[in-house]
Design a protein around this motif. Sequence first.
Motif, short mmCIF file in Angstrom:
data_model
loop_
_atom_site.label_atom_id
_atom_site.label_comp_id
_atom_site.label_asym_id
_atom_site.label_seq_id
_atom_site.Cartn_x
_atom_site.Cartn_y
_atom_site.Cartn_z
N THR A 123 83.46 91.91 101.30
CA THR A 123 82.94 93.41 101.39
C THR A 123 82.52 93.77 102.74
OG1 THR A 123 81.99 92.97 99.10
CG2 THR A 123 81.09 94.84 100.57
N ALA A 124 82.03 92.59 103.57
CA ALA A 124 81.46 93.10 104.99
C ALA A 124 83.00 93.23 105.86
CB ALA A 124 80.80 91.77 105.29
N LEU A 125 83.86 92.32 105.49
CA LEU A 125 85.11 92.33 106.31
C LEU A 125 85.87 93.71 106.11
CD1 LEU A 125 87.54 90.97 107.93
CD2 LEU A 125 88.44 90.41 105.80
N ILE A 126 85.60 94.50 104.95
CA ILE A 126 86.32 95.47 104.53
C ILE A 126 85.44 96.71 105.18
CG2 ILE A 126 86.79 97.24 102.68
CD1 ILE A 126 88.55 94.98 102.66
N SER A 127 84.06 96.64 105.14
CA SER A 127 83.39 97.69 105.87
C SER A 127 83.54 97.89 107.19
CB SER A 127 81.77 97.49 105.57
OG SER A 127 81.45 96.07 105.80
N VAL A 128 83.55 96.33 107.98
CA VAL A 128 83.90 96.56 109.43
C VAL A 128 85.25 96.98 109.67
CG1 VAL A 128 84.34 94.78 111.24
CG2 VAL A 128 82.45 94.50 109.78
N LEU A 129 86.30 96.89 108.76
CA LEU A 129 87.74 97.29 109.01
C LEU A 129 87.56 98.87 108.69
CD1 LEU A 129 90.70 96.58 109.22
CD2 LEU A 129 90.67 96.91 106.62
N PHE A 130 86.85 99.50 107.79
CA PHE A 130 86.51 100.86 107.89
C PHE A 130 86.06 101.53 108.99
CE2 PHE A 130 87.26 100.77 103.11
CZ PHE A 130 88.01 102.00 102.85
N ILE A 131 84.79 100.94 109.33
CA ILE A 131 84.32 101.08 110.96
C ILE A 131 85.17 101.35 111.95
CG2 ILE A 131 82.46 100.83 112.43
CD1 ILE A 131 80.62 100.10 109.90
N GLY A 132 85.97 100.22 111.92
CA GLY A 132 87.12 100.03 113.20
C GLY A 132 88.07 101.41 113.18
N MET A 133 88.41 101.53 111.74
CA MET A 133 89.51 102.65 111.60
C MET A 133 88.84 104.01 112.01
SD MET A 133 91.90 101.49 108.44
CE MET A 133 90.96 102.34 107.37
N GLY A 134 87.67 104.09 111.51
CA GLY A 134 87.03 105.32 111.79
C GLY A 134 86.76 105.58 113.22
N LEU A 135 86.56 104.38 114.11
CA LEU A 135 86.28 104.73 115.49
C LEU A 135 87.54 105.11 115.99
CD1 LEU A 135 83.45 102.05 116.14
CD2 LEU A 135 83.12 104.52 115.85
N TYR A 136 88.47 104.31 115.85
CA TYR A 136 89.73 104.58 116.15
C TYR A 136 90.47 106.11 115.91
CZ TYR A 136 95.06 104.43 117.16
OH TYR A 136 96.08 104.90 117.49
N ASN A 137 90.18 106.72 114.74
CA ASN A 137 90.66 107.87 114.20
C ASN A 137 89.95 108.97 114.86
OD1 ASN A 137 92.67 107.71 112.66
ND2 ASN A 137 91.60 107.08 111.07
N LEU A 138 88.52 108.63 115.41
CA LEU A 138 87.62 109.56 116.12
C LEU A 138 88.06 109.82 117.51
CD1 LEU A 138 83.96 108.75 114.96
CD2 LEU A 138 85.07 110.89 115.16
N TYR A 139 88.59 108.42 118.19
CA TYR A 139 88.99 108.49 119.44
C TYR A 139 90.31 109.24 119.50
CZ TYR A 139 91.32 106.54 123.56
OH TYR A 139 91.92 106.51 124.87
N VAL A 140 91.08 108.97 118.60
CA VAL A 140 92.41 109.77 118.82
C VAL A 140 92.55 111.03 118.64
CG1 VAL A 140 94.79 110.07 117.79
CG2 VAL A 140 94.08 107.74 118.29
N GLY A 141 91.57 111.57 117.59
CA GLY A 141 91.15 113.20 117.14
C GLY A 141 90.64 113.72 118.19
N LEU A 142 89.84 113.08 119.29
CA LEU A 142 88.76 113.74 120.16
C LEU A 142 90.02 113.67 121.34
CD1 LEU A 142 85.45 111.93 120.06
CD2 LEU A 142 86.15 114.33 119.59
N LYS A 143 90.70 112.86 121.59
CA LYS A 143 92.01 112.86 122.50
C LYS A 143 92.84 114.09 122.30
CE LYS A 143 94.96 109.59 124.75
NZ LYS A 143 95.57 108.31 124.74
N ARG A 144 93.09 114.17 121.17
CA ARG A 144 94.11 115.31 120.74
C ARG A 144 93.52 116.64 121.07
NH1 ARG A 144 96.91 113.07 115.36
NH2 ARG A 144 98.37 111.41 116.39
N LEU A 145 92.06 116.66 120.51
CA LEU A 145 91.42 118.04 120.80
C LEU A 145 91.30 118.10 122.21
CD1 LEU A 145 89.58 120.11 119.17
CD2 LEU A 145 87.76 118.54 119.44
N ARG A 146 91.01 117.40 122.95
CA ARG A 146 90.65 117.61 124.43
C ARG A 146 92.15 118.23 125.01
NH1 ARG A 146 88.45 112.67 125.34
NH2 ARG A 146 86.45 112.45 124.20
N ALA A 147 93.18 117.48 124.67
CA ALA A 147 94.67 117.83 125.08
C ALA A 147 94.93 119.24 124.70
CB ALA A 147 95.59 116.85 124.74
N SER A 148 94.69 119.64 123.39
CA SER A 148 94.75 120.92 122.99
C SER A 148 94.16 122.09 123.77
CB SER A 148 94.62 121.13 121.56
OG SER A 148 95.47 120.31 120.84
#
Length: 162
Positions: free
Chosen positions: A9-34
């Motif tokens: 459960t801890a591994l899955i939660s860390v995986l979710f947080i990591g994917m969330g941070l990555y998606n936030l980074y990519v989304g903000l990068k695309r937002l700034r580019a737009s």
Amino acid sequence: MIHLDPRFTALISVLFIGMGLYNLYVGLKRLRASQARGYNLVWYKQVGILTGIEYSLLGIVLLLNLGISTGSFPDSLAVIIVPLYTVVLVLAAAVLVLILLQGIAASRRRSTKATTAPTVQQDATDNPVRERTPEEQAAQDRRRRERRKKAAAARRRQSGRA
């Protein structure tokens, strides 16, 4: 109720947080580019950013659930942790609803965009379309044929027939 290994459960939660941070980074990068290209976009209408927030909230929910179920938190903090767990879970559900609404709106925009009739072209002075010379008409027809060929080839590639 299914009881999973706390390490899993801890591994899955860390995986979710990591994917969330990555998606936030990519989304903000695309937002700034737009925004740099001149589009006026807001963050809460971007599916990538919302997905990053959703993943992060789910990771936090899993960590809080893990702490509650294993008794990691002292009883004195239960007054704070359980309502916090509920609030984060409700926020995750609200963000999920936003993501679904954005997806529905995008599919509606695509379907209406595909079914709308082309508008009548007008020249720079907003006068009705003037008659074209035969050379201009032939050039426009040639460009239209090329666009149609490219579109047909793209449809074949996408459907796997090319």
